[in-house]
Each structure stands twice: as structure tokens, then as C-alpha cells.
Write an enzyme that holds these catalytic residues in place. Structure first.
Site, PDB file in Angstrom:
ATOM      1  N   CYS A 188      25.056  39.366  39.653  1.00 19.16           N
ATOM      2  CA  CYS A 188      25.621  38.071  40.442  1.00 19.16           C
ATOM      3  C   CYS A 188      27.214  37.769  40.048  1.00 19.16           C
ATOM      4  CB  CYS A 188      24.738  36.928  40.261  1.00 19.16           C
ATOM      5  SG  CYS A 188      23.029  37.188  40.622  1.00 19.16           S
ATOM      6  N   HIS A 242      28.593  30.233  40.374  1.00 17.57           N
ATOM      7  CA  HIS A 242      27.612  30.841  41.046  1.00 17.57           C
ATOM      8  C   HIS A 242      26.328  29.742  41.436  1.00 17.57           C
ATOM      9  CE1 HIS A 242      24.597  33.579  41.494  1.00 17.57           C
ATOM     10  NE2 HIS A 242      24.082  33.676  40.498  1.00 17.57           N
ATOM     11  N   ASN A 297      20.033  31.486  46.242  1.00 23.22           N
ATOM     12  CA  ASN A 297      20.994  32.256  45.448  1.00 23.22           C
ATOM     13  C   ASN A 297      20.979  33.650  46.131  1.00 23.22           C
ATOM     14  OD1 ASN A 297      21.906  34.067  43.533  1.00 23.22           O
ATOM     15  ND2 ASN A 297      20.307  33.639  41.916  1.00 23.22           N
TER      16      ASN A 297
HETATM   17  O1  UT7 Z   1      21.285  34.551  39.854  1.00 21.26           O
HETATM   18  C1  UT7 Z   1      21.103  35.282  38.594  1.00 21.26           C
HETATM   19  C2  UT7 Z   1      20.875  34.628  37.485  1.00 21.26           C
HETATM   20  N1  UT7 Z   1      19.753  33.985  37.504  1.00 21.26           N
HETATM   21  C3  UT7 Z   1      19.573  32.722  36.940  1.00 21.26           C
HETATM   22  O2  UT7 Z   1      20.418  32.049  36.560  1.00 21.26           O
HETATM   23  C4  UT7 Z   1      18.054  31.845  37.243  1.00 21.26           C
HETATM   24  C5  UT7 Z   1      17.928  30.966  35.917  1.00 21.26           C
HETATM   25  N2  UT7 Z   1      16.560  30.310  35.981  1.00 21.26           N
HETATM   26  C6  UT7 Z   1      16.242  29.378  36.948  1.00 21.26           C
HETATM   27  O3  UT7 Z   1      17.026  28.845  37.747  1.00 21.26           O
HETATM   28  C7  UT7 Z   1      15.008  28.769  36.413  1.00 21.26           C
HETATM   29  O4  UT7 Z   1      14.423  29.262  35.247  1.00 21.26           O
HETATM   30  C8  UT7 Z   1      13.883  29.018  37.573  1.00 21.26           C
HETATM   31  C9  UT7 Z   1      14.257  28.138  38.784  1.00 21.26           C
HETATM   32  C10 UT7 Z   1      13.832  30.540  37.684  1.00 21.26           C
HETATM   33  C11 UT7 Z   1      12.579  28.486  37.014  1.00 21.26           C
HETATM   34  O5  UT7 Z   1      12.599  27.188  36.683  1.00 21.26           O
HETATM   35  P1  UT7 Z   1      12.126  26.611  35.526  1.00 21.26           P
HETATM   36  O6  UT7 Z   1      12.426  25.160  35.287  1.00 21.26           O
HETATM   37  O7  UT7 Z   1      12.789  27.363  34.251  1.00 21.26           O
HETATM   38  O8  UT7 Z   1      10.629  27.039  35.336  1.00 21.26           O
HETATM   39  P2  UT7 Z   1       9.693  27.886  34.502  1.00 21.26           P
HETATM   40  O9  UT7 Z   1       9.855  29.232  34.682  1.00 21.26           O
HETATM   41  O10 UT7 Z   1       9.757  27.561  33.151  1.00 21.26           O
HETATM   42  O11 UT7 Z   1       8.173  27.482  34.995  1.00 21.26           O
HETATM   43  C12 UT7 Z   1       7.662  26.222  34.803  1.00 21.26           C
HETATM   44  C13 UT7 Z   1       6.414  26.141  35.703  1.00 21.26           C
HETATM   45  C14 UT7 Z   1       5.312  27.121  35.216  1.00 21.26           C
HETATM   46  O12 UT7 Z   1       4.165  26.718  35.445  1.00 21.26           O
HETATM   47  P3  UT7 Z   1       3.306  26.435  33.891  1.00 21.26           P
HETATM   48  O13 UT7 Z   1       3.297  27.758  33.152  1.00 21.26           O
HETATM   49  O14 UT7 Z   1       4.103  25.478  33.448  1.00 21.26           O
HETATM   50  O15 UT7 Z   1       2.103  26.072  34.656  1.00 21.26           O
HETATM   51  C15 UT7 Z   1       5.502  28.225  36.522  1.00 21.26           C
HETATM   52  O16 UT7 Z   1       4.438  29.032  36.627  1.00 21.26           O
HETATM   53  O17 UT7 Z   1       6.571  26.123  37.063  1.00 21.26           O
HETATM   54  C16 UT7 Z   1       5.721  27.321  37.602  1.00 21.26           C
HETATM   55  N3  UT7 Z   1       6.244  27.743  38.862  1.00 21.26           N
HETATM   56  C17 UT7 Z   1       6.237  27.467  40.352  1.00 21.26           C
HETATM   57  N4  UT7 Z   1       5.638  26.216  40.573  1.00 21.26           N
HETATM   58  C18 UT7 Z   1       5.602  26.305  41.913  1.00 21.26           C
HETATM   59  C19 UT7 Z   1       7.644  28.886  38.730  1.00 21.26           C
HETATM   60  N5  UT7 Z   1       7.759  28.946  40.135  1.00 21.26           N
HETATM   61  C20 UT7 Z   1       7.178  28.188  40.588  1.00 21.26           C
HETATM   62  C21 UT7 Z   1       7.139  28.013  42.193  1.00 21.26           C
HETATM   63  N6  UT7 Z   1       6.516  26.943  42.781  1.00 21.26           N
HETATM   64  N7  UT7 Z   1       8.011  28.695  43.049  1.00 21.26           N
END
Ligand code: UT7
Length: 330
Positions: A115, A257, A287
Site C-alpha cells: 500500500c 492511506h 482500501n
Molecule cells: O492496507 C494495508 C494495511 N492494512 C491495514 O492497515 C489494516 C489494519 N487493520 C484493520 O484495519 C483492522 O484490524 C480490521 C478492520 C482488519 C479488523 O478490525 P479489528 O477491530 O482489529 O477486529 P479484529 O480482527 O480484532 O476482530 C474482532 C472481531 C473478531 O471476532 P471475535 O474473535 O472477537 O469473536 C472477528 O472474528 O470481529 C470479527 N470480525 C468480523 N465480524 C463481522 C472480523 N471481521 C469481521 C467482519 N464482520 N467482516
């Protein structure tokens, strides 16, 4: 320090026509509009058609950028394309773009920095222009990550969209107010596994097994990356400002970004920049990886938010891990 100064002559961008909404995604994986909006800020994203490849999107963005500049096609003397989802592993998407643009005998090559690719491409362009090796470089960020997305993985498939953004980077005349002031690039390869397309290269060549195991798609440990995203974009932006005797109060627009609205807000907060000085279009595009920064910049120029003479801070973060920032007077 080179012999000349470089400037952004113009920007252009392009996104494919098809739109995929959060509501559409609700029908595809176990997710909700509410989760996607509140955790990422995304509402919809553009998706390339079966027929569209990276060079097609790059071509449209390049045309827009060249038309918006006062540079003639024949005066483009280098093409740098930042992509990790090019038409083919080789030849480079830059060579395909050169052919589409009808340009001959100009160097054309890709850079791979996830990115952060567009920021890297800008620095390559700037170095050539400042040293006199080129006069008008076409720098493009283009990505069709939706073709290397695992559509059964809700952790990643809701995040990405497709687009291209381009800039013409030219030699600045001594009388020009426009100028690329400085660029800072960085990388830390020790965290490469957090964001990776595992198969298809020489480490793990394509096989039936790699296809069955979904190893040709984007793998991301999102929450590990989240914290480094804020920290690293802040660090490179802060260093750029400091070494040019500026503060964030001198910046008219921050163009970060667009990976997550919460990352953007945390960065603005850490930089002490009011959010109305930050260009945000993540709600419309998701993204788009190396395309986010030039796409957001182009939109803000065309809507007359960004004006000639404004101080811009472009900053990005991505696979590698890589990060970097551009400080420019537009
Ligand atoms: O562009 C390149 C660089 N990339 C980035 O900078 C991405 C950086 N990361 C992020 O933007 C975030 O970490 C994400 C948007 C990818 C994820 O958000 P998060 O708040 O970090 O969520 P998480 O991965 O900690 O997951 C929290 C919960 C999990 O459930 P449990 O284990 O707490 O029950 C996931 O399974 O959210 C769940 N989850 C979803 N739920 C509904 C993950 N994806 C989804 C989804 N819909 N699409």
C-alpha cells in the site's frame, strides 16, 4: 540534493464501474453493514470486471493525469507503476501501460511496496527529476486486490476495492511555487508475514494444493498491523516535518492511506491535525492499496479542496512492512 526541483504537475484517477456495498457483502459472508461501518468506515467499494486488469485502470488514471497537466504525451520520459496485483507476474504493468499510451523508448518498470507503493514511486520519480535523468515521470498506484481476495474470509474480503491513481511528476521551474519538498521511505521486513500473498512465487510455486488452500489470496493479521500503521505513518510524517522546520500546523492537507477510518482518526489525533484537514474517501472506495493516496488526492483537487500552493502531507503504510510520507507544496 539534486540539480533541479521536482513538482506534482497533476493527478488523475479511475475506479471501475461496479459497486459492491456492505449490504451485498452481508449476503456473501457472516458480516453486517454495522460491523463494517463502525470498525472500518467503509460503506461501498468499486470492483473490477472480469475483463479489467490493472493496466486498464492504470491507463484511464494516466490519461486523466496527463490531460490535467500541461505536459504533452511525447514529453513523458519515464513510467513507474506501483502495484502488487499487476496484469501478470511479468512483464511489468508499467511496460503494458507504456504500450497502451503509445509511448516508445521510455523506461518503464514496477515497484512493489504494498500500500506504500505510490509513495515509493513518487520518490523514484523525484530522484530522477532532481538529478536531471528525467523531466516528466508518470507515477501510478494501481490495484485490483479483489482478484486475489479470499471471498470466504470475512477478516479481509470486506476491506478491499479496486482503483488507480496517477501523478505526473515534472521538473519545477525556478519560478514555480509547486515543489516536492521532501520524501521519507521506510521498511521492516521482519513483519512481512503479517500481510502476504503466500503462493505463486519461487518460495511456494502455484500447484493444485496452493489453490485449494487459498494461498494465492491476501492473508492479513489486521489487528497486529493496526497499531504499527498509526505508529509508522506518524513517525515518518513527524520526521519529515521536523527536518524541514515545519509543524503539523503548517500542513493544509493530510492525505493518508485509506485502510481504516479508525487508523486515520488516530493518526490525525496523534499529529494534532483537525480531522477537517484530512482527506477521507474510504467510505466510497474501501482500501484500494497503492491507489488510495493518489485517488484521494485527485478527488480533493478536482473538488477544489486542494489548491495550488497548499502544503500536502501524503502518508501510507502496507505490506513489507513498508511506510513513508511525501511533503509537497502542490
Ligand atoms: O492496507 C494495508 C494495511 N492494512 C491495514 O492497515 C489494516 C489494519 N487493520 C484493520 O484495519 C483492522 O484490524 C480490521 C478492520 C482488519 C479488523 O478490525 P479489528 O477491530 O482489529 O477486529 P479484529 O480482527 O480484532 O476482530 C474482532 C472481531 C473478531 O471476532 P471475535 O474473535 O472477537 O469473536 C472477528 O472474528 O470481529 C470479527 N470480525 C468480523 N465480524 C463481522 C472480523 N471481521 C469481521 C467482519 N464482520 N467482516
Amino acid at each position: 540534493m539534486g540539480n533541479y526541483f521536482a513538482k506534482f504537475s497533476a493527478f488523475g484517477s479511475f475506479a471501475p464501474a461496479r459497486i459492491l456495498t456492505n449490504k451485498d457483502l452481508e449476503k456473501m459472508v457472516d458480516t453486517s453493514d454495522e460491523w463494517i461501518r463502525s470498525r472500518t468506515g467503509m460503506v461501498e467499494r468499486h470492483i473490477a470486471s472480469k475483463e479489467e486488469a490493472a493496466s486498464d485502470l492504470a491507463y484511464q488514471a494516466a490519461l486523466n493525469a496527463i490531460e490535467a497537466s500541461d505536459v504533452k504525451y511525447k514529453d513523458i520520459d519515464m513510467i513507474v507503476v506501483a502495484t502488487i496485483s499487476g496484469d501478470h507476474p511479468f512483464p511489468s504493468t508499467a511496460c503494458l501501460l507504456q504500450h497502451k499510451l503509445g509511448l516508445k523508448n521510455v523506461p518503464a518498470f514496477d515497484v512493489s511496496a504494498g500500500c506504500t507503493g505510490f509513495i515509493y514511486a513518487c520518490d523514484v520519480a523525484r530522484q530522477y527529476v532532481e538529478n536531471g535523468g528525467a523531466s516528466n515521470v508518470l507515477a501510478v498506484g494501481v490495484e485490483i486486490l479483489t482478484k486475489i481476495t479470499n471471498w470466504t474470509d470475512r477478516n479481509t474480503c470486506v476491506l478491499f476495492g479496486d482503483a488507480a491513481g496517477a501523478a505526473v511528476i515534472s521538473r519545477a521551474e525556478p519560478t514555480d511555487i509547486s515543489r516536492i519538498i521532501d520524501i521519507k521511505l521506510d521498511a521492516d521486513g521482519s513483519m512481512g508475514d503479517y500481510l502476504i500473498q503466500m503462493a505463486g512465487g519461487s518460495r511456494l510455486p502455484a500447484s493444485h494444493e496452493t489453490v485449494d488452500a487459498n494461498q494465492h489470496t491476501v492473508y492479513m493479521e489486521g489487528n497486529r498491523i493496526f497499531k504499527s500503521a498509526v505508529k509508522s505513518m506518524y513517525a515518518s510524517s513527524d520526521e519529515l516535518l521536523r527536518r524541514n522546520n515545519l509543524t503539523s500546523a503548517d500542513v493544509d492537507w493530510v492525505i493518508p492511506h485509506q485502510a481504516n477510518l479508525r487508523i486515520i482518526e488516530a493518526l490525525a489525533d496523534k499529529m494534532k491535525v483537525p480531522i477537517n484537514k484530512v482527506i477521507i474517501n474510504i467510505q466510497k472506495y474501501g482500501n484500494t492499496s497503492s491507489a488510495t493516496v493518489p485517488l484521494a488526492t485527485d478527488e480533493a483537487i478536482r473538488s477544489k479542496k486542494i489548491r495550488r500552493g497548499d502544503i500536502l502531507l501524503l502518508t501510507s503504510f502496507g505490506a513489507g512492512l513498508t511506510w513513508g510520507s511525501v511533503l509537497a507544496r502542490y
